[in-house]
Design an enzyme around this catalytic site. Sequence first.
Site, PDB file in Angstrom:
ATOM      1  N   CYS A 142      20.980   1.911  -6.271  1.00  0.00           N
ATOM      2  CA  CYS A 142      21.758   0.723  -5.884  1.00  0.00           C
ATOM      3  C   CYS A 142      21.193   0.036  -4.642  1.00  0.00           C
ATOM      4  CB  CYS A 142      23.217   1.109  -5.674  1.00  0.00           C
ATOM      5  SG  CYS A 142      23.941   1.854  -7.134  1.00  0.00           S
ATOM      6  N   HIS A 167      26.354  -4.332  -1.637  1.00  0.00           N
ATOM      7  CA  HIS A 167      26.320  -3.769  -2.989  1.00  0.00           C
ATOM      8  C   HIS A 167      27.764  -3.605  -3.467  1.00  0.00           C
ATOM      9  CE1 HIS A 167      25.872  -1.219  -6.343  1.00  0.00           C
ATOM     10  NE2 HIS A 167      26.248  -0.125  -5.717  1.00  0.00           N
ATOM     11  N   ASN A 219      30.206  -2.225 -10.770  1.00  0.00           N
ATOM     12  CA  ASN A 219      29.015  -1.822 -10.000  1.00  0.00           C
ATOM     13  C   ASN A 219      27.797  -1.896 -10.931  1.00  0.00           C
ATOM     14  OD1 ASN A 219      26.922  -0.353  -8.854  1.00  0.00           O
ATOM     15  ND2 ASN A 219      28.237   1.262  -8.052  1.00  0.00           N
TER      16      ASN A 219
END
Length: 332
Positions: free
Chosen positions: A116, A257, A287
Amino acid sequence: MINGGAGVAFIGSGSAQLETALSNDMLSRVVDTSDEWISTRTGIRQRHVANGEESLASLAAQAAQRAISAANLTPGDIDLIVLATSTPDDLFGTACQVQAAIGATSAVAFDLTAACSGFVFGVVTAAQFIRTGTYQTVLVIGADLLSRWVDWQDRTTCVLFGDGAGAVVMQACDRDRLLGFEIHSDGSMNGCLNLAYTAAAAPLTDEISTQKGTFTAITMNGREVYRFAVSRVPEVLEKTLFHAGLAADDIDWLILHQANQRILDAVAKRLKLPNERLVSNMAKHGNTSAASIPIALDEWVRTGKVLPGQKIAMSGFGAGLTWGAALLEWGR
Ligand code: COA
């Protein structure tokens, strides 16, 4: 390849439009969960999943083409493609497939894996090539299809993730718009979040045994990852601001993020940044790993919220563990 100035500008963004949305209610028919649990704990209402026609390469290419058009360039202008992904179509790399798909015939292309944090790591990597004068125009793509690798029966992980792709074009310029960055890793906490290869012995001859395993679905210690994020992300942002000689109040937009709304809110609070400057689209996308920051950036640019000259602080964090921040000024 043309030698440019020592500075870096951020001149175009793009993201892919995935056809299939999976709402929390739909997901609650697959696994024991509810819209109420997911939305109150995470802020996520739906996520997109790649359908049978879409691939990592096709979605990355779509995001790339949009970013190149937004920058008023053609694929032939691109010198380097950095594809940040942990879910390639091919373990040998997918960036070259994207290069071919968009017709970026002059570009060298490679994958970069930092989960990520991948997009922030990709931006920092691209900036090194530009600042040294090696490349003039670089495309950084963040793309992940975690739907391929979640266990849809594991409600502690499958509700969090979605698929997506986003991209940005960076170009050499006289005045540097990358105002600061910091990137970090801590492999001692690797076991908190994994998409790990599990080896199985495969005897080859009487004396030699090779291995033929497979990747197992994502596993996560949610509480540890939460604790890591709310301590490390504000810290890395504060350090990056310090290097740039700026204060949190100088930031026009904070793009974190998109892991969990509670993490975003905690970081903004620690930086004493008003909520209006905190970018959040996780209700719509969940996500999306390396794609989450460039998708959010693109949505905020296309809706006219991010304006040229505005300062954006971005921070990625996740498996590795890895984390990092980049502070930039948007536009030519
Ligand atoms: N639906 C319904 N109930 C669920 C559930 C789901 N999807 N997932 C977990 N639960 C249950 C648990 O079984 C537990 O039940 P119990 O109390 O009866 O044992 C309860 O909800 C609380 O679980 P817990 O894990 O303590 O929840 P939490 O408040 O820590 O929230 C996360 C879980 C995953 C949302 C949170 O830890 C988090 O966001 N962590 C960071 C994860 C992350 O961002 N990862 C990616 C980083 S890149």
